[in-house]
Design a protein around this motif. Structure first.
Motif, PDB file in Angstrom:
ATOM      1  N   VAL A  12       0.849  -1.189   0.000  1.00 33.42           N
ATOM      2  CA  VAL A  12       0.000   0.000   0.000  1.00 33.42           C
ATOM      3  C   VAL A  12       0.886   1.240   0.000  1.00 33.42           C
ATOM      4  O   VAL A  12       2.064   1.188   0.363  1.00 33.42           O
ATOM      5  N   LYS A  13       0.335   2.370  -0.426  1.00 34.95           N
ATOM      6  CA  LYS A  13       1.109   3.603  -0.483  1.00 34.95           C
ATOM      7  C   LYS A  13       1.122   4.338   0.848  1.00 34.95           C
ATOM      8  O   LYS A  13       2.081   5.013   1.188  1.00 34.95           O
ATOM      9  N   ASN A  14       0.024   4.210   1.595  1.00 31.70           N
ATOM     10  CA  ASN A  14      -0.115   4.966   2.834  1.00 31.70           C
ATOM     11  C   ASN A  14      -0.353   4.039   4.024  1.00 31.70           C
ATOM     12  O   ASN A  14      -0.753   2.892   3.865  1.00 31.70           O
ATOM     13  N   VAL A  15      -0.136   4.585   5.212  1.00 32.19           N
ATOM     14  CA  VAL A  15      -0.386   3.848   6.449  1.00 32.19           C
ATOM     15  C   VAL A  15      -1.868   3.937   6.781  1.00 32.19           C
ATOM     16  O   VAL A  15      -2.470   5.014   6.719  1.00 32.19           O
ATOM     17  N   HIS A  53     -12.450   2.539  -2.939  1.00 24.82           N
ATOM     18  CA  HIS A  53     -11.067   2.150  -2.674  1.00 24.82           C
ATOM     19  C   HIS A  53     -10.327   1.793  -3.967  1.00 24.82           C
ATOM     20  O   HIS A  53      -9.103   1.888  -4.027  1.00 24.82           O
ATOM     21  N   LEU A  54     -11.054   1.376  -4.987  1.00 29.41           N
ATOM     22  CA  LEU A  54     -10.406   1.115  -6.271  1.00 29.41           C
ATOM     23  C   LEU A  54      -9.949   2.420  -6.914  1.00 29.41           C
ATOM     24  O   LEU A  54      -9.042   2.419  -7.751  1.00 29.41           O
ATOM     25  N   VAL A  55     -10.580   3.518  -6.502  1.00 26.87           N
ATOM     26  CA  VAL A  55     -10.183   4.841  -6.982  1.00 26.87           C
ATOM     27  C   VAL A  55      -9.129   5.450  -6.056  1.00 26.87           C
ATOM     28  O   VAL A  55      -8.148   6.037  -6.503  1.00 26.87           O
ATOM     29  N   GLU A  56      -9.344   5.308  -4.737  1.00 29.67           N
ATOM     30  CA  GLU A  56      -8.428   5.834  -3.730  1.00 29.67           C
ATOM     31  C   GLU A  56      -8.219   4.761  -2.647  1.00 29.67           C
ATOM     32  O   GLU A  56      -9.115   4.505  -1.852  1.00 29.67           O
ATOM     33  N   PRO A  57      -7.047   4.109  -2.627  1.00 30.97           N
ATOM     34  CA  PRO A  57      -6.815   2.978  -1.713  1.00 30.97           C
ATOM     35  C   PRO A  57      -6.836   3.345  -0.228  1.00 30.97           C
ATOM     36  O   PRO A  57      -7.165   2.501   0.601  1.00 30.97           O
ATOM     37  N   SER A  58      -6.477   4.569   0.120  1.00 31.78           N
ATOM     38  CA  SER A  58      -6.344   4.929   1.530  1.00 31.78           C
ATOM     39  C   SER A  58      -7.613   5.574   2.089  1.00 31.78           C
ATOM     40  O   SER A  58      -8.447   6.074   1.342  1.00 31.78           O
ATOM     41  N   HIS A  59      -7.705   5.583   3.426  1.00 30.47           N
ATOM     42  CA  HIS A  59      -8.811   6.264   4.091  1.00 30.47           C
ATOM     43  C   HIS A  59      -8.414   7.723   4.351  1.00 30.47           C
ATOM     44  O   HIS A  59      -8.402   8.181   5.489  1.00 30.47           O
ATOM     45  N   MET A 113      -2.711  -1.882  12.125  1.00 33.37           N
ATOM     46  CA  MET A 113      -2.092  -0.951  11.183  1.00 33.37           C
ATOM     47  C   MET A 113      -1.646  -1.740   9.967  1.00 33.37           C
ATOM     48  O   MET A 113      -1.143  -2.863  10.098  1.00 33.37           O
ATOM     49  N   SER A 114      -1.814  -1.168   8.782  1.00 33.56           N
ATOM     50  CA  SER A 114      -1.203  -1.714   7.578  1.00 33.56           C
ATOM     51  C   SER A 114      -0.244  -0.657   7.061  1.00 33.56           C
ATOM     52  O   SER A 114      -0.608   0.523   6.953  1.00 33.56           O
ATOM     53  N   VAL A 115       0.990  -1.077   6.777  1.00 31.05           N
ATOM     54  CA  VAL A 115       2.039  -0.118   6.431  1.00 31.05           C
ATOM     55  C   VAL A 115       2.757  -0.566   5.163  1.00 31.05           C
ATOM     56  O   VAL A 115       2.819  -1.768   4.862  1.00 31.05           O
ATOM     57  N   PRO A 116       3.342   0.363   4.405  1.00 27.58           N
ATOM     58  CA  PRO A 116       4.109  -0.001   3.206  1.00 27.58           C
ATOM     59  C   PRO A 116       5.326  -0.842   3.581  1.00 27.58           C
ATOM     60  O   PRO A 116       5.886  -0.687   4.681  1.00 27.58           O
ATOM     61  N   PRO A 117       5.778  -1.712   2.695  1.00 26.99           N
ATOM     62  CA  PRO A 117       6.914  -2.606   2.996  1.00 26.99           C
ATOM     63  C   PRO A 117       8.203  -1.872   3.351  1.00 26.99           C
ATOM     64  O   PRO A 117       9.006  -2.365   4.141  1.00 26.99           O
ATOM     65  N   HIS A 118       8.416  -0.677   2.752  1.00 22.74           N
ATOM     66  CA  HIS A 118       9.696   0.006   2.932  1.00 22.74           C
ATOM     67  C   HIS A 118       9.806   0.723   4.272  1.00 22.74           C
ATOM     68  O   HIS A 118      10.901   1.146   4.666  1.00 22.74           O
TER      69      HIS A 118
END
Length: 239
Positions: A26-29, A204-210, A41-46
């Motif tokens: 994901v791009k955002n937390v 969410h298909l348009v904008e993945p984050s909340h 929490m879901s966080v980007p891999p990096h």
């Protein structure tokens, strides 16, 4: 602490609060508290472990507030699927009637009741499975008309829809593939809740984050979504 692999949850302790963290593509937390009372929490891999801890620390009060709301909600015990219990069909309470029969197993709606025909010696799990299949059919039938309407409204289409029972989520999606998953328990909820969840996942298909953009999309495409969300928060899935 070593980084956990992508998709493998690990626990983080912050100010006495346990948070389940999962690295996802994901791009955002994202922060959330499930109906099961678990902070996640879901966080980007990096993202480094140190940065994850900093972000968790910044949301401790938010987590505590939402956990308090979840814990204050009355908990429904799992059903035995026996005569006399109350069940819900599209937001309306029904009286459950269980009949032992030789054939014609399944569910049917009557006047203020849901009738469940089961074989002699059926187990609680077997009765639950029969009811689950019936609820899934109800949901599939309603989605056949609802999904195209929601897709046109949001301006995007799902590549596939999967119906399944989920313990903590009403819906989820994989933005990379356009796949949406819907909890069959939504057939127990008011119809507006299903429409809200479908709209939620399409957005969410348009904008993945909340984020603000996501909430603006929800306000645009389903203005009454907060009332439906509140109802779902107060009635976590059960079986």
């Amino acid at each position: 602490m070593r980084r956990a692999p992508v998709g493998v949850p690990f626990e983080l302790e912050v100010d006495g609060l346990t948070i389940e963290v999962t690295r996802k593509r994901v791009k955002n937390v994202n922060f959330r508290v499930g109906a099961d009372g678990v902070a996640r929490m879901s966080v980007p891999p990096h993202l480094s472990n140190e940065r994850v801890r900093e972000l968790a620390q910044s949301r401790v009060d938010w987590f505590a507030n939402h956990l308090g709301r979840v814990q204050a909600q009355p908990r429904r015990r799992p059903r035995d699927w026996e005569t006399g219990e109350s069940v819900w069909v599209w937001g309306e309470e029904r009286h459950l009637v269980v009949e032992r029969a030789q054939d014609g197993f399944g569910c049917s709606l009557g006047e203020g009741e849901l009738r469940l025909r089961v074989p002699e010696g059926s187990t609680r799990e077997g009765r639950a499975l029969l009811a689950e299949r019936w609820y899934a059919c109800q949901l599939k039938e309603r989605l056949r008309e609802l999904l195209p309407v929601c897709e046109e409204r949001v301006g995007c289409k799902a590549t596939s829809i999967t119906l399944r029972r989920m313990k903590t989520r009403w819906g989820s999606c994989t933005t990379r593939t356009g796949t949406i998953r819907i909890n069959t328990a939504l057939a127990e909820c008011p119809p507006a809740c299903l429409e809200m969840v479908v709209t939620h996942e399409l957005c969410h298909l348009v904008e993945p984050s909340h984020n603000r953009r996501f909430h603006a999309l929800m306000d645009l495409h389903f203005p009454g979504w907060r009332a439906s969300q509140k109802w779902l928060d107060m009635h976590p899935p059960t079986r």
